[in-house]
Design an enzyme around this catalytic site. Structure first.
Site, PDB file in Angstrom:
ATOM      1  N   GLU A  60       8.981 -26.489  22.282  1.00 21.36           N
ATOM      2  CA  GLU A  60       9.830 -25.561  22.784  1.00 21.36           C
ATOM      3  C   GLU A  60      11.284 -26.164  23.250  1.00 21.36           C
ATOM      4  OE1 GLU A  60       6.768 -25.612  23.196  1.00 21.36           O
ATOM      5  OE2 GLU A  60       6.067 -23.786  22.319  1.00 21.36           O
ATOM      6  N   HIS A 129      -0.363 -16.577  28.915  1.00 21.30           N
ATOM      7  CA  HIS A 129       0.393 -15.543  27.697  1.00 21.30           C
ATOM      8  C   HIS A 129       0.893 -14.435  28.388  1.00 21.30           C
ATOM      9  CE1 HIS A 129      -1.763 -18.346  24.908  1.00 21.30           C
ATOM     10  NE2 HIS A 129      -0.906 -18.015  23.868  1.00 21.30           N
TER      11      HIS A 129
END
Ligand SMILES: Cc1ncc(C[n+]2csc(CCOP(=O)(O)OP(=O)(O)O)c2C)c(N)n1
Lengths: 322, 359
Positions: A60, A129
């Site tokens: 990321e 998540h």
């Protein structure tokens, strides 16, 4: 003309339209190409734009950092971070570079990058998540933070984000991806950033809610014996303080609902601003209905964590009866 | 079940100019006398700029400053190999590389005075502002080099970073992503032996830093970083490959002869003997010996140049002080967003009006 779409379909349609409109828009991220994204938000776009959709290496910081370079070189990167939690891995690039490029170069460079990321709980996902870090992104000067709460706004706000000259974190509520359908205008549909909308008018109390909490709030108000006004800020930063202030001046009462933890959550900022802009109009202490100050629990306990209709209704009653 | 070797790797090293100024004629790049003199001149300018900057900092006229003394060949010769539309992506010690690309001493000094004016840049300059977070900038060079690949353009981007930076995730992600995207990117690692006080040996167990390219599937080469000709040649070849979509990592072996920054004291962590040893390998003295040998430099030309540089420095110091004197603090509101959002406008108005925050 309009089509009946879910949020995820509205996102996909918008990405395609924006790529067709502007050659400099490139799409990349983990699994966004061949697989079309884990939520299928980019499904089919690789076929439509073979040289402008990229499956990125996993990382990321790399996704955000290469976006800074793409933008500096004149592209308009639209990156997907698979889940918002993993944007923490790219946060340094976001905070140290994307957000500051304009200031540091005294306007010589801009960073017109959009980072799309699913966020929030309620879909029984794995650990890590379900986070909602909008307040953290809003705390970074130079960034814009956008959260749609419906398919039509999803389209309009995403188009505005991609066209925006500054870096935008575009947070898509996972719980709304497929749970809601509505009529979405075809073709160019742009919802300006920084403009809140009044989702429901009322006179007794203002409730500010966004993302998946908006729908819960709208159903919670049915259980309350009061005339509730519901405001959806749509953009977390820049926040449309005026619309919220006007509403609270009218109703004299305010409740903020969000699923992120309450402490230092964005509700704190809203309440703080209201004490600056509408203090003498407040007839009751502002209420906050939020997630608890605990790591978002795994899905067996997730329902206990997320504000539900009952907690929201109770918060509204407290504000009205105070 | 056999146990077999399925891959083997090697790392080359390149040296052209010996410390005494003698040259390997077979490897010597064919550079015009003008280019050679420019490289020399810019190395000298960078050295004097660093020396003066440290002195100014000691007098309280600059903030923290990171001198690149000893690294002039690694920076100047690599930047000299760039084409006009190639991009430079610097770390925080790259004054020499930036001067090579046409940045002014004034900008370097203004930046060290804490003024964003010194980092003012745009796509036309083909250079990003300095990057302070170690290693972070390597990814920006990948993004730029990737954009060139997407648009099928010829330009390349060069990222500068140190030996310490090779331990960061960002540099690894950059090497790896550059390979995956076929980015037009060259990574110029200046292995100056220390990351603040941490010696290269403590940074990694890898024998060379160039081999960090191997795992990313791109080429890596080590070069004598105090040898301007070798740095030039290695960078030129790397750029050629990068333009074809094959990124390269160049490890330039060099030495940071002064302090990490003006707030550091290298005597705490290194021996004088080592410093003296590296002084003998000074990149400028070596290149000067070579140019004198070729008749490009004379005593007279060297003196003339020194005087030119002093004059340039005086002007730059005066200009930077002028910028500091005129700096408008309200400027900070100006560039945060393309269009200043309403709440920020209120803060700016309150600031301008000398009011308390808020309404
Ligand atoms: C991410 C990050 N961590 C720590 C620092 C503090 N710091 C500044 S320079 C430096 C060492 C850098 O060493 P190297 O990459 O070898 O470059 P050099 O300073 O030798 O040019 C450190 C630890 C920083 N600027 N950024």
């Amino acid at each position: 003309m309009a089509s009946d779409l879910r949020l995820v379909e509205a996102v996909k349609a918008t990405l395609g339209e924006e790529m067709a409109r502007d050659d400099s828009v490139v799409l990349y991220g983990e699994d966004v190409g061949v697989a079309g994204g884990v939520f299928r938000a980019t499904d089919g776009l690789l076929d439509e734009f073979p040289n402008r959709v990229y499956d990125s290496p996993l990382g990321e910081s790399g996704i955000v950092g290469t976006g800074v370079g793409l933008a500096a070189a004149g592209m308009r990167p639209v990156a997907e971070i698979q889940f918002q939690s993993f944007l923490y891995q790219g946060f340094a690039q976001l905070q140290q570079h994307a957000a500051r490029l304009r200031s540091r170069s005294r306007g010589g460079f801009a960073c017109p990058m959009t980072i799309r990321t699913p966020y929030g709980g309620g879909i029984h996902a794995l650990e890590h998540h379900s986070e909602s870090f909008e307040a953290g992104f809003a705390h970074v000067p130079g960034l814009k933070v956008v959260i749609p709460s419906s398919p039509a706004d999803g389209k309009g706000l995403l188009a505005a984000s991609i066209r925006d000259p500054d870096p935008v974190v575009f947070m898509e509520p996972t719980r709304l991806y497929r749970s809601l359908r509505e009529s979405v205008p075809d073709g160019d549909h742009v919802v300006p950033l920084g403009e809140a909308t009044v989702a429901e008018e009322g006179a007794d109390v203002t409730v500010v809610a966004w993302g998946s909490m908006l729908q819960r709030t709208l159903s919670a108000v049915d259980d309350v014996d009061a005339d509730v006004e519901v405001v959806d800020p749509r953009t977390i930063y820049p926040l449309d303080t005026d619309t919220i202030t006007e509403s609270v001046k009218k109703t004299g009462r305010c409740v903020v609902v969000h699923e992120a933890p309450g402490t230092a959550g964005f509700g704190a900022e809203i309440v703080s601003r209201l004490t600056e802009t509408a203090f003498y109009h407040l007839e009751a202490p502002p209420e906050r209905v939020t997630g608890y100050d605990v790591p978002v629990p795994m899905f067996a306990r997730e329902d206990a964590y997320l504000p539900d209709e009952e907690r929201i209704a109770a918060g509204i009653r407290r504000a009205v009866e105070a | 079940m056999p146990r077999t070797t399925i891959a083997e790797f090697s790392v080359e090293s390149l040296e052209i100019l010996a410390p005494d100024g003698s040259v390997d004629e077979e490897l010597e790049p064919s550079l015009s006398e003008e280019t050679l003199f420019d490289i020399y001149r810019t190395m000298r300018r960078a050295r004097r700029l660093d020396e003066r900057a440290v002195a100014l900092q000691r007098r309280g006229e600059l903030g923290t400053y990171a001198p690149g003394v000893g690294q002039e060949a690694a920076q100047v010769a690599s930047a000299a190999a760039l084409a006009e539309d190639d991009w430079v992506v610097p770390a925080f010690r790259e004054q020499a590389a930036l001067l090579t690309r046409g940045a002014s001493m004034e900008n370097v000094l203004a930046y060290a005075m804490g003024l964003e004016e010194g980092a003012e840049s745009s796509a036309e300059d083909r250079a990003l502002p300095p990057a302070i977070p170690v290693g972070s900038q390597a990814l920006h060079a990948v993004g730029i080099g990737w954009a060139q690949a997407i648009r099928d353009e010829d330009a390349a981007a060069i990222a500068y970073f140190g030996d310490g930076a090779t331990s960061t995730g960002d540099v690894y992600e950059a090497l790896n992503s550059a390979g995956a995207y076929g980015a037009h990117t060259v990574f110029l690692c200046q292995n100056n032996q220390y990351a603040i006080s941490t010696p290269r040996e403590n940074q990694t167990r890898a024998e060379t830093l160039a081999q960090k390219a191997v795992a990313a599937g791109i080429d890596g080469i080590q070069v004598d970083g105090n040898d301007a000709l070798a740095v030039y040649e290695a960078t030129r070849l790397a750029l050629e490959r990068a333009r074809e979509g094959d990124p390269v990592l160049v490890e330039a072996l060099t030495y940071r002869r002064s302090m990490h920054t003006t707030s550091d004291d290298p005597r705490k962590y290194r021996e004088e003997e080592e410093e003296v040893d590296w002084d003998r390998r000074d990149p400028i003295a070596r290149f000067e010996a070579y140019l004198r040998g070729r008749g490009i430099l004379t005593d007279e030309r060297v003196e003339e140049l020194a005087a030119e540089i002093e004059a340039e420095l005086e002007d730059a110091i005066a200009a930077a002080k002028g910028t500091a004197a005129e700096a408008d603090p309200a400027d900070m509101f100006e560039y945060a967003y393309a269009e200043t959002p309403p709440w920020l406008k209120r803060q700016a108005a309150a600031f301008e009006g000398g009011e308390a925050d808020g309404e």
